[in-house]
Write an enzyme that holds these catalytic residues in place. Structure first.
Site, PDB file in Angstrom:
ATOM      1  N   LYS A 176     -10.783  56.504  57.161  1.00 27.91           N
ATOM      2  CA  LYS A 176     -12.580  56.666  57.263  1.00 27.91           C
ATOM      3  C   LYS A 176     -12.880  55.514  58.256  1.00 27.91           C
ATOM      4  O   LYS A 176     -12.855  54.495  58.154  1.00 27.91           O
ATOM      5  CB  LYS A 176     -13.206  56.170  55.879  1.00 27.91           C
ATOM      6  N   CYS A 283     -13.274  39.929  64.755  1.00 28.20           N
ATOM      7  CA  CYS A 283     -13.387  39.087  63.635  1.00 28.20           C
ATOM      8  C   CYS A 283     -12.758  37.527  63.897  1.00 28.20           C
ATOM      9  O   CYS A 283     -13.437  36.623  63.363  1.00 28.20           O
ATOM     10  CB  CYS A 283     -12.470  39.782  62.824  1.00 28.20           C
TER      11      CYS A 283
END
Length: 478
Positions: A176, A283
């Protein structure tokens, strides 16, 4: 306007409803994406489960060869994919070699490389013990069906990080993509699916609820997720109910520590891109910079000069080095944190700090000084083009500040004295500590966080092993 379909068991899958994908530089609608229903999520997992035994039964050499073909397809379509990344995610096209802005072309090249490396590694059966009475071997077996949920900041590259090791180890995948950057990822998977047997890789798309339906499917055997700590905790709770494996790469608030013997001019460019690569939407970007009192002003001056010289704009325009923030939600968070910093006693906006007018999510590169531990911009992960620069008096004080938050993805130490830098690095609580660089990942080097930054390793042999379960075969020699 084109509507982009999912891949289900080798064919295009449409849905009753769609959602828009927008260009963050202009606000224009790029296309529409079908939003998967709960039933389609279940069907995608069922297709992956049906295809998995045959995929796992193939000789490892065949899976390696097919994944090398995937790398070739990505390479031959790299410019097409890079343009989708720039249009949908916002990072400039940039280039791939020394001196090039590391942008969308770098991301497409990374997809090729991070496919080739897992496909090329060998994982022979490991004999862990043998004597005259017994032989004990460790075999790696696939989990089964892997649910992968990719983020919007590196939408193609992180999807590859999740998908390729899983496939190499004999798993099948349901991926996804983020609802903010679905088209580029779906286009890449369409290309990959042409190389692989039907059902080996499938996609679903939509808002967060679609990801929730995916991880709750009883046919899922492992979950890999890159995103926020809050969402990671919810996924971990779901996985715990069925005792299935997870790899979670979650939020970080990486500290960079400049040691007193560093040369501000020598480290400035490395610090700059360590913080502002992909507009700080990485990140493992440097998000808190600790500088000794005696170097503070010089480091700030060097970074200010670089920040003000970097051209910002639509990443499709030649010469652009800095693009927009990808979505309005993140733009608003960055704006809030800067406005809070402006209201903080002693804080100074060195440069930037005022959103650009006009279309697009453009926020200038912003340096903030005068903050301290406990201030919002220091304690919260901004995930954007803003860097707080905090003074310190002693190295022990800087280490304590770096370790005080409940995150631990990356960190860095900057000094010409590598022995001293190693000693400081060993005291930092982070999955990776870089010395005189920041955020420099490599497909052979394990990468992952500790504390609230997640668990599990990606990349290299460790990443492949994370996509498998171990089986010991113990043979008696009686």
């Amino acid at each position: 306007m084109q509507v982009h379909a999912n891949v289900l068991n080798g064919h295009a899958e449409t849905s009753p409803t769609t959602f828009d994908s927008r260009n963050p530089a202009t606000g224009a609608v790029l296309g529409q994406v079908y939003s998967s229903t709960r039933e389609q999520v279940a069907a995608a997992v069922a297709a992956a489960r049906a295809a998995q035994p045959a995929w796992a039964a193939r000789p490892d050499s065949e899976r390696q060869a097919l994944l090398m073909k995937v790398a070739e397809v990505i390479k031959s379509n790299s410019e097409y994919l890079a343009h989708w990344v720039t249009r949908e995610q916002g990072k400039p096209l940039g280039g791939v070699g020394p001196g090039q802005v590391p942008g969308a072309r770098f991301e497409a090249w990374g997809c090729e490389v991070w496919t080739q490396v897992p496909a090329s590694l060998e994982l022979p059966v490991e004999v862990v013990f043998e004597d005259e009475t017994r032989r004990d071997e460790v075999h790696l077996k696939p989990h089964g069906v892997v649910a992968a949920i990719a983020p919007w900041n590196w939408p193609l590259l992180i999807a590859i990080w999740q998908v390729i090791p899983a496939l190499r180890m004999g798993n099948t995948v349901v991926l996804k993509p983020s609802e903010y950057t679905s088209i580029g990822t779906l286009e890449m998977v369409k290309l990959i699916a042409e190389v692989l047997p039907p059902g080996v890789i499938n996609t679903v798309s939509g808002a967060g609820e679609v990801g929730g339906w995916l991880v709750e499917q009883p046919g899922v055997d492992k979950i890999t997720f890159t995103g926020s700590t809050a969402t990671g905790k919810r996924i971990a709770a779901v996985a715990a109910q069925r005792l299935i494996s997870t790899t979670l790469e979650l939020g970080g608030n990486d500290a960079a520590i400049v040691l007193p013997d560093a040369d501000p001019a020598a480290i400035a460019m490395g610090l700059f891109w360590g913080a502002f690569l992909n507009m700080g939407q990485t990140c493992a970007a440097a998000k808190r910079l600790y500088v000794p009192d005696e170097l503070h002003d010089a480091v700030v001056a060097q970074l200010k000069s670089l920040a003000e010289a970097m051209p910002m704009g639509d990443g499709l325009e030649p010469g652009t080095a800095i693009g927009p923030i990808q979505n309005r939600m993140q733009f608003d968070k960055v704006s809030r944190l800067v406005e809070t910093a402006k209201a903080t006693a002693g804080a100074t906006i060195v440069c930037g700090g005022t959103p650009a007018t006009g279309p697009g999510n453009f926020y200038p590169l912003t340096l903030v000084t005068g903050l301290k531990d406990g201030d919002a911009l220091v304690d919260e992960e901004q995930f954007g083009p803003v860097l707080p620069i905090i003074r310190y008096r002693t190295v022990d004080e800087a280490v304590a500040s770096a370790n005080r938050l409940d995150v631990g993805l990356g960190a860095s130490v900057w000094s010409p004295d590598i022995v001293r830098a190693r000693e400081v690095a060993s005291r930092l609580e982070a999955g990776t500590v870089w010395i005189n660089q920041h955020g420099m990942v490599h497909p052979m080097v394990p990468f992952g966080g500790i504390k609230a930054s997640g668990w599990g390793a990606e990349f290299g042999h460790a990443g492949l092993k994370g996509m498998a379960r171990t089986q010991v075969i113990s043979v008696g020699k009686g």
